[in-house]
Write a protein that holds these residues in place. Structure first.
Motif, PDB file in Angstrom:
ATOM      1  N   ALA A  22       0.826  -1.202   0.000  1.00  0.00           N
ATOM      2  CA  ALA A  22       0.000   0.000   0.000  1.00  0.00           C
ATOM      3  C   ALA A  22       0.865   1.260   0.000  1.00  0.00           C
ATOM      4  CB  ALA A  22      -0.940  -0.010   1.210  1.00  0.00           C
ATOM      5  N   MET A  23       1.949   1.242   0.753  1.00  0.00           N
ATOM      6  CA  MET A  23       2.836   2.400   0.809  1.00  0.00           C
ATOM      7  C   MET A  23       3.471   2.667  -0.547  1.00  0.00           C
ATOM      8  SD  MET A  23       6.114   3.222   3.257  1.00  0.00           S
ATOM      9  CE  MET A  23       6.938   1.717   2.765  1.00  0.00           C
ATOM     10  N   VAL A  24       3.959   1.616  -1.197  1.00  0.00           N
ATOM     11  CA  VAL A  24       4.583   1.758  -2.511  1.00  0.00           C
ATOM     12  C   VAL A  24       3.577   2.296  -3.529  1.00  0.00           C
ATOM     13  CG1 VAL A  24       5.572   0.426  -4.422  1.00  0.00           C
ATOM     14  CG2 VAL A  24       6.392   0.068  -2.110  1.00  0.00           C
ATOM     15  N   LYS A  25       2.360   1.813  -3.456  1.00  0.00           N
ATOM     16  CA  LYS A  25       1.304   2.294  -4.358  1.00  0.00           C
ATOM     17  C   LYS A  25       1.046   3.780  -4.133  1.00  0.00           C
ATOM     18  CE  LYS A  25      -3.512   1.266  -5.626  1.00  0.00           C
ATOM     19  NZ  LYS A  25      -4.192   2.516  -5.268  1.00  0.00           N
ATOM     20  N   ASP A  26       0.898   4.188  -2.861  1.00  0.00           N
ATOM     21  CA  ASP A  26       0.627   5.588  -2.542  1.00  0.00           C
ATOM     22  C   ASP A  26       1.792   6.499  -2.934  1.00  0.00           C
ATOM     23  OD1 ASP A  26      -1.829   4.836  -1.509  1.00  0.00           O
ATOM     24  OD2 ASP A  26      -1.224   5.030   0.593  1.00  0.00           O
ATOM     25  N   VAL A  27       3.008   6.065  -2.670  1.00  0.00           N
ATOM     26  CA  VAL A  27       4.189   6.858  -3.035  1.00  0.00           C
ATOM     27  C   VAL A  27       4.265   7.017  -4.552  1.00  0.00           C
ATOM     28  CG1 VAL A  27       6.722   6.847  -3.092  1.00  0.00           C
ATOM     29  CG2 VAL A  27       5.517   6.339  -0.961  1.00  0.00           C
ATOM     30  N   THR A  28       4.029   5.935  -5.271  1.00  0.00           N
ATOM     31  CA  THR A  28       4.057   5.995  -6.734  1.00  0.00           C
ATOM     32  C   THR A  28       3.013   6.975  -7.249  1.00  0.00           C
ATOM     33  OG1 THR A  28       4.906   3.741  -6.890  1.00  0.00           O
ATOM     34  CG2 THR A  28       3.817   4.635  -8.857  1.00  0.00           C
ATOM     35  N   GLU A  29       1.805   6.904  -6.702  1.00  0.00           N
ATOM     36  CA  GLU A  29       0.746   7.820  -7.124  1.00  0.00           C
ATOM     37  C   GLU A  29       1.116   9.276  -6.849  1.00  0.00           C
ATOM     38  OE1 GLU A  29      -2.784   6.365  -5.199  1.00  0.00           O
ATOM     39  OE2 GLU A  29      -2.959   4.655  -6.568  1.00  0.00           O
ATOM     40  N   ALA A  30       1.760   9.547  -5.718  1.00  0.00           N
ATOM     41  CA  ALA A  30       2.166  10.913  -5.390  1.00  0.00           C
ATOM     42  C   ALA A  30       3.236  11.414  -6.355  1.00  0.00           C
ATOM     43  CB  ALA A  30       2.682  10.978  -3.950  1.00  0.00           C
ATOM     44  N   ILE A  31       4.177  10.563  -6.709  1.00  0.00           N
ATOM     45  CA  ILE A  31       5.224  10.956  -7.654  1.00  0.00           C
ATOM     46  C   ILE A  31       4.613  11.238  -9.019  1.00  0.00           C
ATOM     47  CG2 ILE A  31       7.300  10.169  -8.870  1.00  0.00           C
ATOM     48  CD1 ILE A  31       7.818  10.903  -5.943  1.00  0.00           C
ATOM     49  N   VAL A  32       3.722  10.363  -9.468  1.00  0.00           N
ATOM     50  CA  VAL A  32       3.050  10.561 -10.757  1.00  0.00           C
ATOM     51  C   VAL A  32       2.297  11.889 -10.753  1.00  0.00           C
ATOM     52  CG1 VAL A  32       1.199   9.691 -12.243  1.00  0.00           C
ATOM     53  CG2 VAL A  32       2.909   8.110 -11.342  1.00  0.00           C
ATOM     54  N   LYS A  33       1.537  12.138  -9.698  1.00  0.00           N
ATOM     55  CA  LYS A  33       0.728  13.357  -9.597  1.00  0.00           C
ATOM     56  C   LYS A  33       1.590  14.617  -9.629  1.00  0.00           C
ATOM     57  CE  LYS A  33      -2.212  15.870  -6.380  1.00  0.00           C
ATOM     58  NZ  LYS A  33      -2.720  15.900  -5.006  1.00  0.00           N
ATOM     59  N   ASN A  34       2.717  14.592  -8.928  1.00  0.00           N
ATOM     60  CA  ASN A  34       3.516  15.801  -8.752  1.00  0.00           C
ATOM     61  C   ASN A  34       4.634  15.997  -9.763  1.00  0.00           C
ATOM     62  OD1 ASN A  34       2.492  17.196  -6.210  1.00  0.00           O
ATOM     63  ND2 ASN A  34       2.569  15.044  -5.615  1.00  0.00           N
ATOM     64  N   THR A  35       4.974  14.952 -10.530  1.00  0.00           N
ATOM     65  CA  THR A  35       6.049  15.107 -11.513  1.00  0.00           C
ATOM     66  C   THR A  35       5.584  14.886 -12.942  1.00  0.00           C
ATOM     67  OG1 THR A  35       6.775  12.787 -11.535  1.00  0.00           O
ATOM     68  CG2 THR A  35       7.745  14.247  -9.845  1.00  0.00           C
ATOM     69  N   GLY A  36       4.448  14.205 -13.091  1.00  0.00           N
ATOM     70  CA  GLY A  36       3.982  13.873 -14.430  1.00  0.00           C
ATOM     71  C   GLY A  36       4.657  12.652 -15.018  1.00  0.00           C
ATOM     72  N   ALA A  37       5.536  12.019 -14.254  1.00  0.00           N
ATOM     73  CA  ALA A  37       6.198  10.810 -14.736  1.00  0.00           C
ATOM     74  C   ALA A  37       5.184   9.676 -14.808  1.00  0.00           C
ATOM     75  CB  ALA A  37       7.336  10.411 -13.792  1.00  0.00           C
ATOM     76  N   PRO A  38       5.278   8.828 -15.819  1.00  0.00           N
ATOM     77  CA  PRO A  38       4.381   7.682 -15.877  1.00  0.00           C
ATOM     78  C   PRO A  38       4.698   6.694 -14.738  1.00  0.00           C
ATOM     79  CG  PRO A  38       5.779   7.796 -17.856  1.00  0.00           C
ATOM     80  CD  PRO A  38       6.169   8.918 -16.966  1.00  0.00           C
ATOM     81  N   ALA A  39       3.681   6.055 -14.205  1.00  0.00           N
ATOM     82  CA  ALA A  39       3.857   5.133 -13.081  1.00  0.00           C
ATOM     83  C   ALA A  39       4.892   4.047 -13.385  1.00  0.00           C
ATOM     84  CB  ALA A  39       2.521   4.501 -12.703  1.00  0.00           C
ATOM     85  N   GLU A  40       4.925   3.586 -14.620  1.00  0.00           N
ATOM     86  CA  GLU A  40       5.861   2.506 -14.959  1.00  0.00           C
ATOM     87  C   GLU A  40       7.317   2.964 -14.954  1.00  0.00           C
ATOM     88  OE1 GLU A  40       4.072   4.101 -18.818  1.00  0.00           O
ATOM     89  OE2 GLU A  40       3.298   3.493 -16.859  1.00  0.00           O
ATOM     90  N   HIS A  41       7.555   4.271 -14.796  1.00  0.00           N
ATOM     91  CA  HIS A  41       8.922   4.782 -14.713  1.00  0.00           C
ATOM     92  C   HIS A  41       9.344   5.113 -13.287  1.00  0.00           C
ATOM     93  CE1 HIS A  41       9.103   6.197 -19.194  1.00  0.00           C
ATOM     94  NE2 HIS A  41       8.854   4.906 -19.060  1.00  0.00           N
ATOM     95  N   VAL A  42       8.415   4.989 -12.345  1.00  0.00           N
ATOM     96  CA  VAL A  42       8.707   5.319 -10.945  1.00  0.00           C
ATOM     97  C   VAL A  42       9.301   4.088 -10.260  1.00  0.00           C
ATOM     98  CG1 VAL A  42       7.741   6.067  -8.734  1.00  0.00           C
ATOM     99  CG2 VAL A  42       6.848   7.024 -10.876  1.00  0.00           C
TER     100      VAL A  42
END
Length: 64
Positions: A22-42
């Motif tokens: 759950a933590m990894v999912k939430d962190v990934t979503e936050a990075i995607v939201k704030n950087t615009g990077a695609p999830a598969e690149h996080v």
């Protein structure tokens, strides 16, 4: 633009696989939201430390 955010998280061992997942999912979503990077690149690296290998204020977490 090709983004590859790399997130390192250091934490004391003891969390369940479900909590880590759950933590990894939430962190990934936050990075995607704030950087615009695609999830598969996080990339997220979890470093779990034994309580015997971490101290705060000169006291090992294992001794608390």
């Amino acid at each position: 633009m090709n983004h590859m955010p790399l997130v390192h998280i250091d934490l004391i061992e003891g969390r369940s696989q479900d909590q880590l997942r759950a933590m990894v999912k939430d962190v990934t979503e936050a990075i995607v939201k704030n950087t615009g990077a695609p999830a598969e690149h996080v990339h997220v690296v979890l470093n779990e430390m034994a309580k015997e290998h971490y101290a705060v204020g000169g006291i090992l977490k294992a001794d608390e």
